[in-house]
Design an enzyme around this catalytic site. Structure first.
Site, PDB file in Angstrom:
ATOM      1  N   ARG A  75      24.101 -42.598  18.983  1.00 17.53           N
ATOM      2  CA  ARG A  75      23.608 -41.910  17.783  1.00 17.53           C
ATOM      3  C   ARG A  75      24.026 -42.664  16.530  1.00 17.53           C
ATOM      4  O   ARG A  75      25.158 -43.132  16.457  1.00 17.53           O
ATOM      5  CB  ARG A  75      24.213 -40.501  17.695  1.00 17.53           C
ATOM      6  CG  ARG A  75      23.657 -39.615  18.733  1.00 17.53           C
ATOM      7  CD  ARG A  75      24.112 -38.178  18.581  1.00 17.53           C
ATOM      8  NE  ARG A  75      23.361 -37.417  19.556  1.00 17.53           N
ATOM      9  CZ  ARG A  75      23.804 -36.377  20.231  1.00 17.53           C
ATOM     10  NH1 ARG A  75      25.019 -35.927  20.004  1.00 17.53           N
ATOM     11  NH2 ARG A  75      23.048 -35.771  21.097  1.00 17.53           N
ATOM     12  N   ASP A 107      28.037 -30.395  26.150  1.00 15.48           N
ATOM     13  CA  ASP A 107      27.893 -31.651  25.427  1.00 15.48           C
ATOM     14  C   ASP A 107      26.500 -32.179  25.746  1.00 15.48           C
ATOM     15  O   ASP A 107      26.081 -32.196  26.906  1.00 15.48           O
ATOM     16  CB  ASP A 107      28.955 -32.661  25.880  1.00 15.48           C
ATOM     17  CG  ASP A 107      28.959 -33.851  24.946  1.00 15.48           C
ATOM     18  OD1 ASP A 107      29.830 -33.922  24.061  1.00 15.48           O
ATOM     19  OD2 ASP A 107      28.055 -34.708  25.084  1.00 15.48           O
ATOM     20  N   ASP A 121      38.588 -35.331  25.136  1.00 19.75           N
ATOM     21  CA  ASP A 121      38.162 -36.701  24.831  1.00 19.75           C
ATOM     22  C   ASP A 121      37.687 -36.884  23.384  1.00 19.75           C
ATOM     23  O   ASP A 121      37.648 -37.995  22.886  1.00 19.75           O
ATOM     24  CB  ASP A 121      37.051 -37.142  25.802  1.00 19.75           C
ATOM     25  CG  ASP A 121      35.885 -36.158  25.849  1.00 19.75           C
ATOM     26  OD1 ASP A 121      35.928 -35.157  25.125  1.00 19.75           O
ATOM     27  OD2 ASP A 121      34.929 -36.388  26.617  1.00 19.75           O
ATOM     28  N   HIS A 122      37.347 -35.806  22.710  1.00 17.54           N
ATOM     29  CA  HIS A 122      36.800 -35.933  21.353  1.00 17.54           C
ATOM     30  C   HIS A 122      37.882 -35.985  20.284  1.00 17.54           C
ATOM     31  O   HIS A 122      37.927 -36.873  19.454  1.00 17.54           O
ATOM     32  CB  HIS A 122      35.858 -34.764  21.051  1.00 17.54           C
ATOM     33  CG  HIS A 122      34.491 -34.909  21.652  1.00 17.54           C
ATOM     34  ND1 HIS A 122      34.273 -34.990  23.001  1.00 17.54           N
ATOM     35  CD2 HIS A 122      33.268 -34.988  21.077  1.00 17.54           C
ATOM     36  CE1 HIS A 122      32.968 -35.110  23.231  1.00 17.54           C
ATOM     37  NE2 HIS A 122      32.334 -35.116  22.077  1.00 17.54           N
ATOM     38  N   ARG A 152      26.550 -28.843  19.892  1.00 15.60           N
ATOM     39  CA  ARG A 152      27.587 -27.995  19.303  1.00 15.60           C
ATOM     40  C   ARG A 152      27.017 -26.652  18.851  1.00 15.60           C
ATOM     41  O   ARG A 152      26.154 -26.579  17.997  1.00 15.60           O
ATOM     42  CB  ARG A 152      28.311 -28.722  18.154  1.00 15.60           C
ATOM     43  CG  ARG A 152      27.451 -29.070  16.971  1.00 15.60           C
ATOM     44  CD  ARG A 152      28.181 -29.998  16.009  1.00 15.60           C
ATOM     45  NE  ARG A 152      28.306 -31.317  16.588  1.00 15.60           N
ATOM     46  CZ  ARG A 152      28.330 -32.461  15.895  1.00 15.60           C
ATOM     47  NH1 ARG A 152      28.271 -32.452  14.583  1.00 15.60           N
ATOM     48  NH2 ARG A 152      28.428 -33.621  16.507  1.00 15.60           N
ATOM     49  N   SER A 172      23.535 -33.197  18.854  1.00 13.92           N
ATOM     50  CA  SER A 172      24.641 -32.580  19.580  1.00 13.92           C
ATOM     51  C   SER A 172      24.337 -31.154  20.030  1.00 13.92           C
ATOM     52  O   SER A 172      23.536 -30.450  19.427  1.00 13.92           O
ATOM     53  CB  SER A 172      25.847 -32.581  18.654  1.00 13.92           C
ATOM     54  OG  SER A 172      26.692 -31.501  18.934  1.00 13.92           O
TER      55      SER A 172
HETATM   56  C1  MIC Z   1      28.169 -35.709  19.957  1.00 14.40           C
HETATM   57  O1  MIC Z   1      27.979 -36.779  20.505  1.00 14.40           O
HETATM   58  O2  MIC Z   1      27.581 -35.372  18.922  1.00 14.40           O
HETATM   59  C2  MIC Z   1      29.140 -34.739  20.577  1.00 14.40           C
HETATM   60  C3  MIC Z   1      30.289 -34.646  19.695  1.00 14.40           C
HETATM   61  O3  MIC Z   1      29.586 -35.222  21.822  1.00 14.40           O
HETATM   62  C4  MIC Z   1      28.422 -33.414  20.764  1.00 14.40           C
HETATM   63  C5  MIC Z   1      29.285 -32.290  21.114  1.00 14.40           C
HETATM   64  C6  MIC Z   1      30.023 -31.739  19.959  1.00 14.40           C
HETATM   65  O4  MIC Z   1      29.514 -31.648  18.862  1.00 14.40           O
HETATM   66  O5  MIC Z   1      31.149 -31.324  20.208  1.00 14.40           O
HETATM   67  C7  MIC Z   1      27.266 -33.410  21.732  1.00 14.40           C
HETATM   68  O6  MIC Z   1      26.645 -34.415  21.920  1.00 14.40           O
HETATM   69  O7  MIC Z   1      26.910 -32.341  22.244  1.00 14.40           O
HETATM   70 FE1  SF4 Z   2      31.716 -38.589  22.933  1.00  9.40          FE
HETATM   71 FE2  SF4 Z   2      29.370 -37.522  22.190  1.00  9.40          FE
HETATM   72 FE3  SF4 Z   2      30.023 -40.029  21.532  1.00  9.40          FE
HETATM   73 FE4  SF4 Z   2      29.494 -39.464  24.026  1.00  9.40          FE
HETATM   74  S1  SF4 Z   2      28.074 -39.324  22.314  1.00  9.40           S
HETATM   75  S2  SF4 Z   2      31.193 -40.719  23.302  1.00  9.40           S
HETATM   76  S3  SF4 Z   2      30.339 -37.413  24.236  1.00  9.40           S
HETATM   77  S4  SF4 Z   2      31.038 -38.166  20.856  1.00  9.40           S
END
Ligand code: MIC
Ligand code: SF4
Length: 638
Positions: A377, A117, A62-63, A533, A531
């Protein structure tokens, strides 16, 4: 007993339910997404376990769905084939955002879920105890290992009254962020109760649990009640429902109350989710871009609201509007009901059912643009445009801005709020989810973007290291290792992605770290928020970082640092933060022995003795000594 403790008790495999101690939980379900999943599955593979041991594991794409080069497509093929080998359901690109889809099709009240995530707590919307975690922790859970956390405090959030029209669930979580800040939830589970809970649908509850992550909370949970049952019934999954509630006289560590009647539309200003103001205070600010979607606000109910509000209207000529429905189910139903017509006809642009602009995959705003997003965010630069001013708000506020071209209070801008009637039965087509049929290893396809994992050394007896970076409060993992269309495709290629570490904070960091290959990072409060990550720990380790010393850490990042053998320490006296400077060389004599025996740890910096704190469980110590969790698991499996 409260609900959180009931579920913890049922899953407790080690430790006691006493605040502050380490507990190990049996994990029933896992989820991964593509940006963290490739690394998680490489790690799972290295453990040598033949099949996942969870009740259910799902791998979502999905990313990284832009596929601006071969890299994303390579990762997707790898994910598809490795899922098949190890007994994991594969949800291909276009099926939807992991959290939205998991809620609709897979989540079960009362079960435990961890996901690679940070927004995995979305599952709390149906009464699941769900946590965000690093990919390696998810790999361990798939291998049947417990998930370890510090036993949190349980906070009762009592909701009274009912939201007024044009005020929404997003305003409830923004209110919590306003009151508690992005640090306020650390070490806590927020459990919702009170009469107000009965006025909120599952998607509304999920908006709140999703964004509980921004409080820094361990997780957030709603009870599973008749409303949950109704949601699952519409999804044709009534059979997985069970009632999960706190006892009437349940005890909590803390309590707070929110009066829903008193709430009004709120908005988080740049560049932090807790920079919350009343919408009416910002009235008149011109808006260039509006984006509706993300795992926070992309349910069918959110999208039908868009359709009803946009019907027969035109968006402002100065504003662009995008919509990303949360799942293929949502998109199909919008197409089928004709709601998509209203949305398209008003001038909105329809994006894929994916994270998209939320993670900087497209729709980077213009220079200095004001962008209103229903996301969770708004860290500086996350949108892809460093000087863009990103605000977070509800779909109601977003729609008012898209139509009027400025920030405006929907309670004043719109008249009567349209009724949203959801269909009795949702459209279900699970054929898109690929069930494993279990082939042999030769079927795992690895393109050139999939690089193998590096080996890390065990911790030596004595260490000396040099300060290669000093940063301030609330450094997010987006600062440490940004995402976006250029960098995200490199998530399975550590040497390549490491080159972007701290890029936006200090462009010389990488060369400095590489030169020293024995570095220390100095941080302040809430280091590593945002995140999950693990690349934000893995890349620094790859660049030779051995210690991170801060005033305080965010939970998931702290766990990730330990998992990759970086030693996280905190200042005993936060004033000592001022003393340590870039290029200071610091000796950590007898460090292994010090940590092993819980001795006081002092370092000498610029003629001053500084005391550093640490609290590691025996398990965490062994992981650090082994040079990381993967080494430790491999050793313990020998
Ligand atoms: C995000 O919203 O920052 C992400 C991308 O979903 C991350 C995961 C990632 O960095 O792959 C998260 O929230 O954990
Ligand atoms: Fe995707 Fe993270 Fe954004 Fe949710 S917050 S839509 S999981 S990138």
């Amino acid at each position: 007993m409260n609900l959180s403790k009931k579920i913890i008790k049922q899953h407790l495999v080690s430790g006691k339910m006493e605040t502050g101690g380490e507990i190990g939980l049996k994990i029933d379900q896992t989820l991964t997404q593509d940006a963290t999943g490739t690394m998680a599955y490489l790690q799972f593979e290295a453990m040598g376990v033949p099949k996942v041991k969870t009740e259910l594991s799902v791998s979502y794409v999905d990313h990284n769905t832009l596929q601006s080069g071969f890299e994303n497509a390579d990762d997707h093929k790898f994910l598809q084939t490795i899922a098949n080998k190890y007994g994991i359901i594969f949800s291909p690109a276009g099926s939807g955002i992991c959290h939205q889809v998991h809620l609709e099709r897979f989540g079960i009240p009362g079960k435990t879920l961890i996901g690679s995530d940070s927004h995995t707590p979305t599952g709390g919307g149906i009464g699941m105890l769900s946590f965000g975690a690093g990919g390696l922790d998810v790999a361990c859970a798939m291998a049947g290992q417990p998930f370890y956390i510090t036993m949190p405090k349980i906070v009762k959030v009592k909701l009274t009254g009912k939201l007024r029209p044009w005020v929404s669930a997003k305003d409830i979580i923004l209110e919590l962020l306003r009151v508690l800040s992005v640090k306020g939830g650390r070490g806590k589970i927020f459990e919702f109760s009170g009469e107000g809970v009965k006025t909120l649908s599952v998607p509304e509850r999920a908006t709140i649990t999703n964004m509980g992550t921004e409080l820094g909370a361990t997780t957030t949970i709603f009870p599973s009640d008749e409303i949950t049952k109704d949601f699952l019934k519409r999804q044709n999954r009534e059979n997985v429902w069970s009632e999960m509630t706190a006892d009437d006289n349940a005890e909590y560590d803390e309590e707070m109350t929110i009066d829903l009647n008193a709430l009004e539309p709120l908005i988080a200003m740049p560049h932090s989710p807790d920079n919350v103001k009343k919408v009416k205070e910002l009235k008149g600010i011109k808006v260039d871009q509006v984006c509706i979607g993300s795992c926070t606000n992309s349910s069918l109910a959110d999208m039908i609201l868009c359709s009803k509000v946009l019907k027969d209207k035109k968006i402002s000529r100065n504003t662009s509007l995008t919509l990303s429905p949360g799942s293929r189910q949502v998109m199909s139903m919008l197409a089928n009901s004709g709601d998509l017509f209203n949305i398209i006809n008003a001038g909105a642009r329809i994006l894929e059912c994916a994270c998209g602009p939320c993670i900087g995959m497209g729709q980077a705003p213009k220079t200095k643009a004001v962008s209103l997003r229903t996301f969770n965010r708004n860290f500086e630069g996350r949108s892809g445009t460093k000087d863009a001013q990103v605000y977070l708000c509800s779909p109601e506020v977003a729609l008012a801005a898209a139509l009027s071209g400025e920030i405006t209070d929907p309670m004043l801008y719109f008249g009567t709020k349209p009724e949203i009637q959801l269909p009795e039965k949702f459209y279900i087509n699970d054929d898109h989810f690929q069930k494993p049929f279990g082939n042999n290893s030769s079927d795992v396809v690895r393109g050139p973007n999939i690089k193998s994992l590096p080996e890390f050394e065990p911790m030596p007896e004595n260490m000396s290291a040099e300060v290669v970076l000093k940063v301030g409060d609330n450094i997010s993992t987006d600062h440490i290792l940004p995402a976006g269309a250029k960098i995200l495709p490199l998530r399975s290629n550590l040497p390549a992605i490491s080159e972007f570490t701290f890029g936006a904070v200090d462009k010389d960091f990488v060369s400095r770290a590489k030169k020293v290959m024995n570095g220390i990072i100095i941080g302040a409060e809430n280091y590593g928020q945002g995140s999950s990550r693990e690349h934000a720990a893995l890349a620094p380790r790859y660049l030779g970082i051995k210690f991170v010393i801060t005033k305080s850490f965010a939970r998931i990042h702290l766990a990730n640092l330990i998992n990759f053998g970086i030693i996280p320490l905190t200042f005993n006296d936060s004033a000592d933060y001022e003393i340590v400077k870039l290029a200071d060389k610091i000796e950590f004599a007898d460090i292994r022995n010090v940590i092993k025996n819980n001795k006081d740890l002092f370092i000498k910096v610029n003629d001053k003795n500084i005391k550093l704190n640490y609290t590691f469980t025996d398990r965490q110590k062994e992981i650090l000594f082994a040079g990381g969790l993967l080494n430790w698991i491999k050793e313990s499996m020998k």
